[in-house]
Write an enzyme that holds these catalytic residues in place. Sequence first.
Site, short mmCIF file in Angstrom:
data_model
loop_
_atom_site.label_atom_id
_atom_site.label_comp_id
_atom_site.label_asym_id
_atom_site.label_seq_id
_atom_site.Cartn_x
_atom_site.Cartn_y
_atom_site.Cartn_z
N GLY A 161 0.60 -1.33 -0.30
CA GLY A 161 -0.07 0.15 0.36
C GLY A 161 1.06 1.43 0.27
N LEU A 178 -0.49 -2.87 8.91
CA LEU A 178 -1.01 -1.86 8.14
C LEU A 178 -1.79 -2.51 7.86
CD1 LEU A 178 2.32 -1.04 8.60
CD2 LEU A 178 2.33 0.63 6.95
N TYR A 203 -15.17 2.35 11.29
CA TYR A 203 -13.79 2.50 10.98
C TYR A 203 -13.48 2.58 12.30
CZ TYR A 203 -9.39 3.85 8.86
OH TYR A 203 -7.96 3.89 8.76
#
Length: 328
Positions: A10, A76, A149
């Site tokens: 990412g 991550l 989230y």
Amino acid sequence: MRALITGGAGFVGSWLARELLARGTDVLVLDDLSTGRYENLEEIEDGRRLELVVDTVNDPAIVNECVKRVDQVFHLASAVGVRLIIEQPVRTIESIVGGTDVVLRACARYRRPVLITSTSEVYGKGSKIPFSEEDDRIMGATTKRRWSYACAKALDEFLALAHWYESRLPVVIARMFNTVGPRQTGQYGMVVPTFVRQALRNQPVTVYGDGQQSRCFGHVQDIVGGLADLLACPGARGEIVNLGNNQEVTIRELAERVCQLAGSSSEVVLIPYDQAYGEGFDDMRRRVPDLSKAGRLIGYQPRRQLDAILEDVIDFERRQLGDAKRNP
Ligand code: UDP
């Protein structure tokens, strides 16, 4: 020394891979390439010091295998971007809570130090400026999907701290504030790459709401340096630490600055939130990190300020645009 980076293909993960390689640490990346991209690693993958495993962080057998092979873990892998979170809430919750559970269990099994990445979203709608790690959190209603989230990430934090409390598993939690830099995709709604691309094409720059909401943008290279330092710091074990930049800018000012620095003739337009995100959205007005704990623990100080950050992104996007024109 070898480190596992989940989500290492990412935007932040690939910058962290670069940082660790530069520090002499070999890197194993586990990434399902859902939002991560192989191209992010291409220029640093040499087949010897960096290895990529394309698989999911939700599979305990795969994660155990990877964790066993390394000395430390940076977790991550996560759903990213407000737009994706709103559009795919099941995937968001399952990948965040499920993935972190699997990673922490594997780290506990092999006793590997682990850094869990969290987010400034966990502070929610609090109006205290700046946010410090021990502050109360104020969440919106559960009918507003955005908050799934923040709640999922907060649960990750609880779980990591629980492992530290019960078995002294060496964990550290980094709460990352808005992180930007070259190679970030605007696909999932992130504001800086979106504005830069609009400005370079002389298209309208789309400011949501009244544009008076503000953020602080940190350069990804400052942030990944902080991540690497935190996992190396014995005093940070069992701690939550903010990482970012504390230079505040309103989104309207940001739009104007991007246009100026890009030499763009774009106009700045205001778009109501419900038009931008549909229902189920709630924005935060201000978000500023208190960086004193990171300063105390690892001497953290952001080195790149807003204009330099924007110029870096503009340069990168300009090159991408040039490449696309040459090879349509
Ligand atoms: N935003 C905007 N235009 C865009 C994308 C985002 O005005 O094209 C706004 C968004 O509503 C928020 C801020 O920019 O107020 C930062 O958004 P982003 O999704 O980058 O990060 P957030 O801080 O919301 O997680």
